[in-house]
Design a protein around this motif. Structure first.
Motif, PDB file in Angstrom:
ATOM      1  N   ALA A   1       0.834  -1.198   0.000  1.00 39.58           N
ATOM      2  CA  ALA A   1       0.000   0.000   0.000  1.00 39.58           C
ATOM      3  C   ALA A   1       0.868   1.246   0.000  1.00 39.58           C
ATOM      4  CB  ALA A   1      -0.912   0.014   1.215  1.00 39.58           C
TER       5      ALA A   1
ATOM      6  N   TRP B   1       0.663   4.943   1.732  1.00 40.40           N
ATOM      7  CA  TRP B   1      -0.052   5.637   2.799  1.00 40.40           C
ATOM      8  C   TRP B   1       0.074   7.140   2.626  1.00 40.40           C
ATOM      9  CZ3 TRP B   1      -2.367   3.095   7.038  1.00 40.40           C
ATOM     10  CH2 TRP B   1      -2.218   1.708   7.033  1.00 40.40           C
TER      11      TRP B   1
ATOM     12  N   GLN C   1      -5.098   5.368   2.327  1.00 37.19           N
ATOM     13  CA  GLN C   1      -4.126   4.530   1.642  1.00 37.19           C
ATOM     14  C   GLN C   1      -4.687   4.044   0.320  1.00 37.19           C
ATOM     15  OE1 GLN C   1      -4.170   0.172   3.148  1.00 37.19           O
ATOM     16  NE2 GLN C   1      -4.229   1.424   5.002  1.00 37.19           N
TER      17      GLN C   1
ATOM     18  N   ARG D   1      -4.396   0.582  -1.662  1.00 36.07           N
ATOM     19  CA  ARG D   1      -3.967  -0.807  -1.471  1.00 36.07           C
ATOM     20  C   ARG D   1      -3.757  -1.480  -2.831  1.00 36.07           C
ATOM     21  NH1 ARG D   1      -8.572  -2.057   3.004  1.00 36.07           N
ATOM     22  NH2 ARG D   1      -7.677  -0.771   4.658  1.00 36.07           N
TER      23      ARG D   1
END
Length: 79
Positions: free
Chosen positions: A2, A4, A31, A33
């Motif tokens: 991911a 962030w 985030q 993913r």
């Protein structure tokens, strides 16, 4: 895997990719993913990163009022 964004709540572009890191717990953390076979546009990711950098330089920050802390009398006496 991911990416962030600590102040991702301020991102306006490509919001379909953004996920609240922990729903109900985090206020501004977002985030993107990735799963092993995901096909995500490099341009969209770069756009989010550039926008996050611009927001950081602009000083955008979510101010969260801290919860009040109650200290039991016994602990207060010891402190």
């Amino acid at each position: 895997m991911a990416i962030w964004f600590f102040h991702g709540v301020f991102l306006k572009k490509n919001t379909a990719l953004l996920v609240n890191a922990q729903e109900g717990k985090t206020k501004s953390l977002r985030q993107i993913r990735f799963e092993p076979n995901d096909r995500i546009s490099k341009d969209a990711i770069i756009s989010d990163i550039e926008e996050a950098i611009a927001n950081q330089k602009a000083g955008l920050e979510l101010k969260v009022k801290p919860k009040s802390l109650e200290i039991p009398e016994e602990l207060e006496a010891i402190l």
